[in-house]
Scaffold this motif. Structure first.
Motif, PDB file in Angstrom:
ATOM      1  N   MET A  26       0.819  -1.211   0.000  1.00 16.94           N
ATOM      2  CA  MET A  26       0.000   0.000   0.000  1.00 16.94           C
ATOM      3  C   MET A  26       0.856   1.265   0.000  1.00 16.94           C
ATOM      4  O   MET A  26       0.481   2.281  -0.580  1.00 16.94           O
ATOM      5  N   GLY A  27       2.015   1.186   0.645  1.00 15.65           N
ATOM      6  CA  GLY A  27       2.902   2.349   0.665  1.00 15.65           C
ATOM      7  C   GLY A  27       3.398   2.695  -0.726  1.00 15.65           C
ATOM      8  O   GLY A  27       3.387   3.861  -1.126  1.00 15.65           O
ATOM      9  N   ASN A  28       3.851   1.671  -1.487  1.00 14.26           N
ATOM     10  CA  ASN A  28       4.301   1.901  -2.862  1.00 14.26           C
ATOM     11  C   ASN A  28       3.156   2.373  -3.738  1.00 14.26           C
ATOM     12  O   ASN A  28       3.323   3.229  -4.610  1.00 14.26           O
ATOM     13  N   TYR A  29       1.982   1.793  -3.528  1.00 19.10           N
ATOM     14  CA  TYR A  29       0.825   2.177  -4.326  1.00 19.10           C
ATOM     15  C   TYR A  29       0.465   3.644  -4.077  1.00 19.10           C
ATOM     16  O   TYR A  29       0.178   4.401  -5.000  1.00 19.10           O
ATOM     17  N   ALA A  30       0.509   4.034  -2.806  1.00 20.85           N
ATOM     18  CA  ALA A  30       0.203   5.427  -2.463  1.00 20.85           C
ATOM     19  C   ALA A  30       1.237   6.376  -3.046  1.00 20.85           C
ATOM     20  O   ALA A  30       0.901   7.468  -3.534  1.00 20.85           O
ATOM     21  N   ALA A  31       2.523   5.968  -3.029  1.00 18.25           N
ATOM     22  CA  ALA A  31       3.584   6.817  -3.554  1.00 18.25           C
ATOM     23  C   ALA A  31       3.446   7.009  -5.064  1.00 18.25           C
ATOM     24  O   ALA A  31       3.722   8.092  -5.596  1.00 18.25           O
ATOM     25  N   ASN A  32       3.017   5.944  -5.767  1.00 18.63           N
ATOM     26  CA  ASN A  32       2.928   6.003  -7.229  1.00 18.63           C
ATOM     27  C   ASN A  32       1.592   6.539  -7.728  1.00 18.63           C
ATOM     28  O   ASN A  32       1.544   7.279  -8.699  1.00 18.63           O
ATOM     29  N   GLU A  33       0.515   6.149  -7.067  1.00 23.32           N
ATOM     30  CA  GLU A  33      -0.813   6.460  -7.593  1.00 23.32           C
ATOM     31  C   GLU A  33      -1.663   7.324  -6.662  1.00 23.32           C
ATOM     32  O   GLU A  33      -2.755   7.742  -7.060  1.00 23.32           O
ATOM     33  N   GLY A  34      -1.190   7.577  -5.446  1.00 23.10           N
ATOM     34  CA  GLY A  34      -2.023   8.267  -4.461  1.00 23.10           C
ATOM     35  C   GLY A  34      -2.515   9.624  -4.925  1.00 23.10           C
ATOM     36  O   GLY A  34      -3.724   9.912  -4.887  1.00 23.10           O
ATOM     37  N   LEU A  35      -1.610  10.488  -5.400  1.00 24.97           N
ATOM     38  CA  LEU A  35      -2.011  11.829  -5.811  1.00 24.97           C
ATOM     39  C   LEU A  35      -2.890  11.786  -7.053  1.00 24.97           C
ATOM     40  O   LEU A  35      -3.843  12.573  -7.187  1.00 24.97           O
ATOM     41  N   SER A  36      -2.595  10.859  -7.967  1.00 31.16           N
ATOM     42  CA  SER A  36      -3.415  10.733  -9.178  1.00 31.16           C
ATOM     43  C   SER A  36      -4.843  10.354  -8.823  1.00 31.16           C
ATOM     44  O   SER A  36      -5.805  10.923  -9.365  1.00 31.16           O
ATOM     45  N   ILE A  37      -4.985   9.409  -7.921  1.00 24.05           N
ATOM     46  CA  ILE A  37      -6.323   8.989  -7.498  1.00 24.05           C
ATOM     47  C   ILE A  37      -7.039  10.133  -6.801  1.00 24.05           C
ATOM     48  O   ILE A  37      -8.239  10.362  -7.011  1.00 24.05           O
ATOM     49  N   PHE A  38      -6.308  10.888  -5.988  1.00 22.54           N
ATOM     50  CA  PHE A  38      -6.905  12.036  -5.315  1.00 22.54           C
ATOM     51  C   PHE A  38      -7.424  13.059  -6.327  1.00 22.54           C
ATOM     52  O   PHE A  38      -8.549  13.574  -6.195  1.00 22.54           O
ATOM     53  N   VAL A  39      -6.618  13.351  -7.340  1.00 21.56           N
ATOM     54  CA  VAL A  39      -7.030  14.313  -8.373  1.00 21.56           C
ATOM     55  C   VAL A  39      -8.266  13.812  -9.104  1.00 21.56           C
ATOM     56  O   VAL A  39      -9.217  14.575  -9.350  1.00 21.56           O
ATOM     57  N   ILE A  40      -8.282  12.518  -9.457  1.00 19.22           N
ATOM     58  CA  ILE A  40      -9.425  11.945 -10.171  1.00 19.22           C
ATOM     59  C   ILE A  40     -10.680  11.990  -9.304  1.00 19.22           C
ATOM     60  O   ILE A  40     -11.778  12.318  -9.776  1.00 19.22           O
ATOM     61  N   LEU A  41     -10.528  11.674  -8.010  1.00 17.78           N
ATOM     62  CA  LEU A  41     -11.682  11.700  -7.108  1.00 17.78           C
ATOM     63  C   LEU A  41     -12.231  13.118  -6.947  1.00 17.78           C
ATOM     64  O   LEU A  41     -13.454  13.316  -6.897  1.00 17.78           O
ATOM     65  N   VAL A  42     -11.335  14.106  -6.864  1.00 15.81           N
ATOM     66  CA  VAL A  42     -11.788  15.495  -6.768  1.00 15.81           C
ATOM     67  C   VAL A  42     -12.543  15.889  -8.038  1.00 15.81           C
ATOM     68  O   VAL A  42     -13.615  16.517  -7.985  1.00 15.81           O
ATOM     69  N   TRP A  43     -11.985  15.509  -9.186  1.00 11.83           N
ATOM     70  CA  TRP A  43     -12.627  15.816 -10.466  1.00 11.83           C
ATOM     71  C   TRP A  43     -13.999  15.155 -10.570  1.00 11.83           C
ATOM     72  O   TRP A  43     -14.983  15.802 -10.953  1.00 11.83           O
ATOM     73  N   LEU A  44     -14.074  13.868 -10.195  1.00 14.03           N
ATOM     74  CA  LEU A  44     -15.363  13.174 -10.221  1.00 14.03           C
ATOM     75  C   LEU A  44     -16.325  13.792  -9.215  1.00 14.03           C
ATOM     76  O   LEU A  44     -17.532  13.923  -9.488  1.00 14.03           O
ATOM     77  N   GLY A  45     -15.813  14.170  -8.047  1.00 14.41           N
ATOM     78  CA  GLY A  45     -16.659  14.788  -7.029  1.00 14.41           C
ATOM     79  C   GLY A  45     -17.272  16.094  -7.509  1.00 14.41           C
ATOM     80  O   GLY A  45     -18.465  16.365  -7.257  1.00 14.41           O
ATOM     81  N   ILE A  46     -16.476  16.901  -8.210  1.00 14.79           N
ATOM     82  CA  ILE A  46     -17.003  18.163  -8.744  1.00 14.79           C
ATOM     83  C   ILE A  46     -18.080  17.889  -9.793  1.00 14.79           C
ATOM     84  O   ILE A  46     -19.111  18.569  -9.844  1.00 14.79           O
ATOM     85  N   ASN A  47     -17.853  16.860 -10.622  1.00 14.06           N
ATOM     86  CA  ASN A  47     -18.865  16.498 -11.618  1.00 14.06           C
ATOM     87  C   ASN A  47     -20.173  16.074 -10.951  1.00 14.06           C
ATOM     88  O   ASN A  47     -21.268  16.492 -11.371  1.00 14.06           O
ATOM     89  N   VAL A  48     -20.052  15.257  -9.910  1.00 14.50           N
ATOM     90  CA  VAL A  48     -21.258  14.799  -9.197  1.00 14.50           C
ATOM     91  C   VAL A  48     -21.959  15.976  -8.540  1.00 14.50           C
ATOM     92  O   VAL A  48     -23.202  16.109  -8.610  1.00 14.50           O
ATOM     93  N   PHE A  49     -21.191  16.850  -7.896  1.00 14.41           N
ATOM     94  CA  PHE A  49     -21.786  18.017  -7.234  1.00 14.41           C
ATOM     95  C   PHE A  49     -22.532  18.901  -8.232  1.00 14.41           C
ATOM     96  O   PHE A  49     -23.665  19.329  -7.979  1.00 14.41           O
TER      97      PHE A  49
END
Length: 564
Positions: free
Chosen positions: A1-24
């Motif tokens: 999970m540590g490696n996954y967070a280091a490689n993909e954590g920020l990307s997933i956060f950006v995607i979730l924020v983008w999807l959240g704005i679309n839903v809102f």
């Protein structure tokens, strides 16, 4: 999970924020059209009104974003500004095309919802006109404004009007058709098979985005979606007056005839900023394209790879960057990306171009690739250069341990890296990186020829400096003929490799990445290893998984991939 967070954590956060704005936005604007002001509009259209307006808001938001990931100069500026503070944040900019595609898919989704909802709306508008019945509220609402045509609710003004004619004679209908056709052509021509095999089709149809944005800005000018004015709602409460529609406007009633108006166009407020930035981007590109470029040397490599060495006033680069090249004698409009293979320390910049398509073949011919005589400098074609632009490879020297993986011509960014290593480490001894693992995968022996000289020079220089352990290179021949392989195995015990001429022997087949990552993790416990790839998607997925799954001895693998 540590490696996954280091490689993909920020990307997933950006995607979730983008999807959240679309839903809102979807939920907010869906609810916004359930208020009293649109009560009578919903009497005719039902819930299709909200289903049309909610995706329209999401379309505005995503159309605001779609241009930003392709503003290359803006991204290069941002990358240079933030990489000193956060490599993780800078790496997100290298995924700009992935985000661009995701936004495009979201635009396609909301466009489909918007169109389907409006098809229902047009059908219900027409039905309310056809049902000639003064005791039917939708029909009464459709007759409002027939005399002065100023305050009306139903855009279809007559029961003899064909909805198809309305679609092609109103601003909203005509621009909607144009936007939809442009979007279909843009998305279909962007498919991998079209983009790779028919680049010109992709290139020209993609510029329909100009038509798309013009239509988008004009789409709401007709104000076809209408509701009660705020003043009318005060004196005519639809919740109380809807049942008294037969006596609206009469002297003995408290319910005057409702007044309707359309919403002012809002799309331009969303897209004017990105459109301005993109216009500035194109002006910068145009200015750069007009600067003089001098071809100082042309090298025809045996593997049908063309090397161009060029000079341009004020040109500055970093390792692994790329440029866009235009050759006006071949095409006035086509620009193609190529990774720089020269080092920043050299007095020129160079690219290696594999001859695989019509444009590259034409360039090969224009540079005399099919001739045996040496061409005069003045006969060489004129070139225009836009760039350089930043990539993930700029961060190579920010890691103590580095893995470089190139597939075929994908080795080009690492040519720049390895040349710079020679200048920095061998000549100046000024580099943070302590160890480089270089992997090169090629399908055929011919592909090795143009790059072997550089590796031989590095090997010789580092041996002389007693630094042979600094660069560990592994070359793999992934396809070969059985007879040729048997012949090479006989020579395997020779001092130099029979294919590359290097001390390190060429290997056959594909690397066992699991073993390679485990070995590197064991050799460098607790280190942060930068993994850099320029190659196909399948290889990127394989290396991405390895970076996530391996954490032996506390080693952390950070995955970086080149994108065009």
């Amino acid at each position: 999970m540590g490696n996954y967070a280091a490689n993909e954590g920020l990307s997933i956060f950006v995607i979730l924020v983008w999807l959240g704005i679309n839903v809102f936005l979807f939920v907010h604007f869906y609810m916004a059209f359930l208020v009293d002001r649109y009560y009578y509009t919903r009497v005719i259209l039902g819930q299709a009104l909200s289903w049309a307006r909610a995706p329209a808001a999401c379309l505005n938001f995503n159309c605001m974003l779609i241009l930003l990931p392709v503003c290359r100069n803006l991204l290069s500026f941002l990358r240079g500004s933030i990489q000193c503070c956060s490599r993780t944040a800078a790496r997100q900019l290298d995924r700009n095309l992935t985000f661009h595609k995701l936004v495009a898919y979201m635009i396609a989704l909301h466009t489909a919802i918007h169109i389907i909802a409006h098809l229902f709306n047009f059908e219900r508008f027409m039905d309310s006109q056809l049902m000639i019945n003064s005791s039917y509220l939708p029909y009464v609402l459709s007759q409002i404004g027939n005399n002065d045509n100023r305050s009306y609710l139903n855009p279809i003004r007559s029961n003899e009007t064909n909805p198809t004619i309305v679609m092609f004679t109103t601003i909203a209908g005509l621009t909607g058709v144009v936007i939809t056709l442009a979007l279909i052509l843009i998305i279909t021509s962007s498919m991998e098979v079209i983009r790779r095999s028919y680049f010109e089709v992709f290139w020209f149809t993609h510029h329909l985005f100009i038509v798309f944005f013009i239509g988008l800005v004009l789409h709401g000018v007709g104000r076809i979606v209408r509701g009660q004015t705020l003043e009318s709602v005060i004196v005519h409460n639809p919740n109380e007056c809807h049942s008294q529609f037969e006596t609206w406007g009469q002297n003995d009633t408290n319910c005057p005839v409702p007044v309707f108006a359309g919403n002012p166009p809002m799309t331009w407020k969303w897209v004017v900023g990105p459109m301005f930035l993109y216009v500035c981007e194109r002006l910068v590109r145009f200015y750069r394209s007009q600067q003089k470029v001098v071809i100082t040397k042309v090298v025809m490599h045996p593997s049908k790879t063309l090397e161009l060495q060029m000079k341009k006033k004020g040109f500055k680069m970093e390792v692994g960057q790329y440029v866009f090249i235009q050759c006006p004698s071949i095409s006035q409009l086509e620009w193609h990306p190529f990774t720089l293979t020269s080092a920043p320390e050299e007095d020129h910049f160079s690219v290696h171009i594999r001859i695989v398509g019509d444009w590259t073949q034409a360039l090969y011919t224009a540079c005399g690739g099919d001739k045996t005589v040496v061409l005069d400098a003045w006969t060489l074609p004129k070139m225009a250069i836009d760039g350089p632009f930043g990539t993930a490879s700029e961060d190579v020297f920010r890691y103590e341990v580095v893995m470089l993986v190139g597939a075929g011509i994908g080795v080009t960014p690492f040519a720049s890296v390895l040349k710079s290593v020679w200048y920095k480490h061998v000549k100046e001894n000024n580099v943070f990186t302590k160890k480089i693992y270089f992997y090169w995968l090629c399908p055929e022996t011919q592909a090795f020829e143009w790059f072997a000289d550089l590796l031989q020079s590095l090997e010789r220089q580092m041996t002389e400096k007693n630094m042979s352990d600094f660069l560990s290179y592994n070359i793999y021949l992934t396809r070969w003929k059985d007879a040729e392989a048997a012949h090479l195995r006989v020579q395997y015990e020779a001092e130099d490799d029979p294919i590359t001429g290097l001390k390190q022997k060429t290997r056959y087949g594909k690397p066992n990445w699991d073993n390679e990552f485990s070995a590197i993790a064991t050799q460098h416990p607790g280190s942060k290893v930068g993994v850099f790839l320029c190659g196909p998607t399948a290889l990127a997925k394989a290396l991405g998984k390895q970076c996530i799954s391996h954490k032996e001895s506390g080693t952390e693998f950070i995955f970086n991939k080149e994108n065009f």
